[in-house]
Write an enzyme that holds these catalytic residues in place. Sequence first.
Site, PDB file in Angstrom:
ATOM      1  N   GLY A 261     -19.282 -14.873 -18.708  1.00  0.00           N
ATOM      2  CA  GLY A 261     -20.142 -15.893 -18.158  1.00  0.00           C
ATOM      3  C   GLY A 261     -19.596 -15.568 -16.338  1.00  0.00           C
TER       4      GLY A 261
ATOM      5  CB  SER B 267     -11.089 -27.814 -18.536  1.00  0.00           C
ATOM      6  OG  SER B 267     -10.973 -28.457 -17.759  1.00  0.00           O
TER       7      SER B 267
ATOM      8  CE1 TYR C 188     -16.139 -27.761 -20.807  1.00  0.00           C
ATOM      9  CE2 TYR C 188     -14.790 -29.527 -19.876  1.00  0.00           C
ATOM     10  CZ  TYR C 188     -15.114 -28.383 -19.747  1.00  0.00           C
ATOM     11  OH  TYR C 188     -14.777 -27.311 -18.619  1.00  0.00           O
TER      12      TYR C 188
END
Length: 253
Positions: free
Chosen positions: A14, A144, A158
């Site tokens: 990505g 994250s 997520y």
Amino acid sequence: MKIDLTGKIALVTGSNAGIGRQILQTLAASGAKVAVNYLLGSAEETVDAIRQAGGEAYAFQADATSPAELDNMVKEIEEHFGGTIDILVNNAGGMINRVPNTEMNEEHYSKVMDVNFKSCVFACKAVAAGMIAKKSGKIINVSSLAAHDGGGPGASIYAAGKAAVWSYTKGLAKELSPHGINVNAISPGFIGQTAFHATFTADAARQATIAKIPLGREGAPQDVGNVALFLASELSDYLTGEIIEINGGLFMR
């Protein structure tokens, strides 16, 4: 001290935009031969920017959520650059949409978990054999800050996917450390200059978050790229199974 990655082959999943692109450019600037992974559109602009700066780059299109496509891409990278991958950065990920659990469906759950966790697992699997064979390698997984606190509204899946990356990083580090392979993770906080917050974060929420950051500013993609470079280099040879926070002090463990 200049970090020299000359001769190393790096794959960043990505990596055609945002944080992934900055990590890729940072590795290339230190001499690594870099594989730009993308799914949609074209990666010509990213490749051209790296080449114009004196780096070596080539684009490889593949869906990071497909184990078969990841395996094929790794083979193509090895054939193109003439060696096995030395550095893997599992950057592919995203929130897809903010969806409350009361509105959750299986399709959204699978999309979010696949791009954030499944892609990480099977990219690691795809490069592991080559790294084991040469008794060296650096794997860097991108988690994250949401893995700590559950994220914002509608981001629970997520956040869960990013938390899974943490546990997987530690388990894989134990598994691969006897083969001379370091496995670590980076955990970015509020990083500006990316499509993520432009899409999912209102300006009022952005300003409120920045006001809470001890260092007084939002992060930049280069802040993440710098830490990834450290983990990709020999400076991190005695570091494995760790998660490094990049959040300006917004969250301190």
